[in-house]
Enzyme design. Sequence first.
Site, PDB file in Angstrom:
ATOM      1  N   HIS A 159      61.079   8.629 -27.600  1.00 35.77           N
ATOM      2  CA  HIS A 159      62.090   7.567 -27.696  1.00 35.77           C
ATOM      3  C   HIS A 159      63.443   8.226 -27.391  1.00 35.77           C
ATOM      4  CE1 HIS A 159      64.790   4.778 -29.871  1.00 35.77           C
ATOM      5  NE2 HIS A 159      63.806   3.899 -29.850  1.00 35.77           N
ATOM      6  N   ASP A 236      59.231  13.297 -34.925  1.00 41.22           N
ATOM      7  CA  ASP A 236      59.704  11.922 -35.054  1.00 41.22           C
ATOM      8  C   ASP A 236      58.514  11.085 -35.521  1.00 41.22           C
ATOM      9  OD1 ASP A 236      60.271   9.276 -34.690  1.00 41.22           O
ATOM     10  OD2 ASP A 236      61.117   9.494 -32.675  1.00 41.22           O
ATOM     11  N   GLN A 239      56.844   5.984 -35.725  1.00 46.84           N
ATOM     12  CA  GLN A 239      55.739   5.069 -35.425  1.00 46.84           C
ATOM     13  C   GLN A 239      54.467   5.387 -36.195  1.00 46.84           C
ATOM     14  OE1 GLN A 239      55.882   2.307 -34.045  1.00 46.84           O
ATOM     15  NE2 GLN A 239      57.841   2.406 -32.995  1.00 46.84           N
ATOM     16  N   LYS A 262      60.149   0.273 -40.173  1.00 43.39           N
ATOM     17  CA  LYS A 262      58.867   0.328 -39.453  1.00 43.39           C
ATOM     18  C   LYS A 262      57.705   0.582 -40.417  1.00 43.39           C
ATOM     19  CE  LYS A 262      61.161   2.139 -35.340  1.00 43.39           C
ATOM     20  NZ  LYS A 262      61.185   1.046 -34.370  1.00 43.39           N
ATOM     21  N   CYS A 403      63.121   1.807 -25.011  1.00 43.51           N
ATOM     22  CA  CYS A 403      63.970   2.980 -25.292  1.00 43.51           C
ATOM     23  C   CYS A 403      63.261   4.273 -24.922  1.00 43.51           C
ATOM     24  CB  CYS A 403      64.414   3.020 -26.754  1.00 43.51           C
ATOM     25  SG  CYS A 403      65.414   1.630 -27.215  1.00 43.51           S
TER      26      CYS A 403
END
Length: 445
Positions: A159, A236, A239, A262, A403
């Site tokens: 992202h 990261d 997700q 999220k 993104c």
Amino acid sequence: MADLHGLQRAVAGVHAGKLAGDLAGYLESDPAGDLPGHLRGLFPVLAQHVNGAPLAYLDNAATTQTPLPVLDAMRDFELHERANIHRGVHTLSQRATNAFDRAREVLKRFVGAGPAHELVFTSGTTDALNQVAHGLSTAGAGPALLRPGDQIVVSGLEHHANLVPWQQAARRCGATLRILLPDAQGRLHAEDLKRLLTPRTRIFALTACANATGERPPYETLLALAASAGALTVLDAAQAMGHEVPDFGALACDFMAFSGHKMYGPMGTGALVGRRAALERLVPLRYGGDMVAWVTYADASFADLPARLEGGTPNVAGAVGLAAAAAFIDRVGRSRIDVHVRALRAHAASGLAAIDGVTVLSPATGSAGASAIVSFVAEGVHPHDIGTLLDEQGIAVRTGHHCAQPLTDHLGLGPTTRASFALYNTHDEVERLLAGVARATKVLR
Ligand code: PMP
């Protein structure tokens, strides 16, 4: 079978403790029940019609919905405990401080952080990753960790939030940015990473799941490789947190970032989890109240972690809500949610691939990894038009570059349509998606 009306009556109550108890009772009464079952009733936003059809909310990779127990925990804080933290000797301030500290402990346990680790509250993943990239590329009391000629390796699945801050950091320090490119299927390979790592590699930044394609890279292996080459590692986890929560303590990971919105939690919340020794190396991005130890007109000394990286008044109700979201996920069951969203993804991916002219990105993810995302393109049809036609049928998906423009460009695909699943989605909704896409490709081509 659990009693939905009983649950709704419980939900109508405003007392968080009572509600949490009722939720536990409800879950225990149907422990092996298929998701979403009656849990959908905890998400009132889903019980509406959009454009004359029942809402099928399949945009969970952008933002999940928030269940009543999370809203209730935040409301409870605002109604009974709201005050500024750390600064007051008065009782309410101490209760607010306790609520904030408790939220931190709940979240540390949730991600498997141990005594050598710390969790810093942030406004989300973007904020957390910027704090890391800024903190390692800016001079503080000593020189910046990154020096001219150093290397930063970032995966090609990222992202923009885990790419652009590194571009800026490299520019600031005269470091070189190298990209671990995925293959034509959007997959990352350990052999490619081995070739990129050098003694000058200081940072390796990677996603736990690519938001644009749904690819779940073998991040355990890749992080371990980079760490053994001497790099600081950054994950990261935006997700992954809603279903496959990375076990931070078991990873060769220095920094992990995630967002509340999220994982069924509030918007504008998130965290940076890190090894204490690695967090100590970050030069703060925000100077001001609460992050200092002593201040004169000429200079300041700084507080210990985590306060050092939490300048200013934090979003305390948000932290309470984020911890409630983690507790909610654990009450429902991480693996139960994971199995459910992967099954929905597999159903959608195979159904979409069977539609004439449709190509699914990272097609094997459903079986090999743990992704809740399916992304696809349809020959001769613009994703924006597919998204608009689906919306007319009450189906919410996301279209565009998500993104992650360099990735969709690299794969030669441009914008895509993305459906992403959460614990409250159903196989009927997947069937509606498939019928909607089949119709859209016929009408629009
Ligand atoms: N990383 C990934 C993989 C994401 O999917 C997102 C959100 N789409 C972000 C980072 C940024 O998260 P936030 O906007 O909550 O800061």
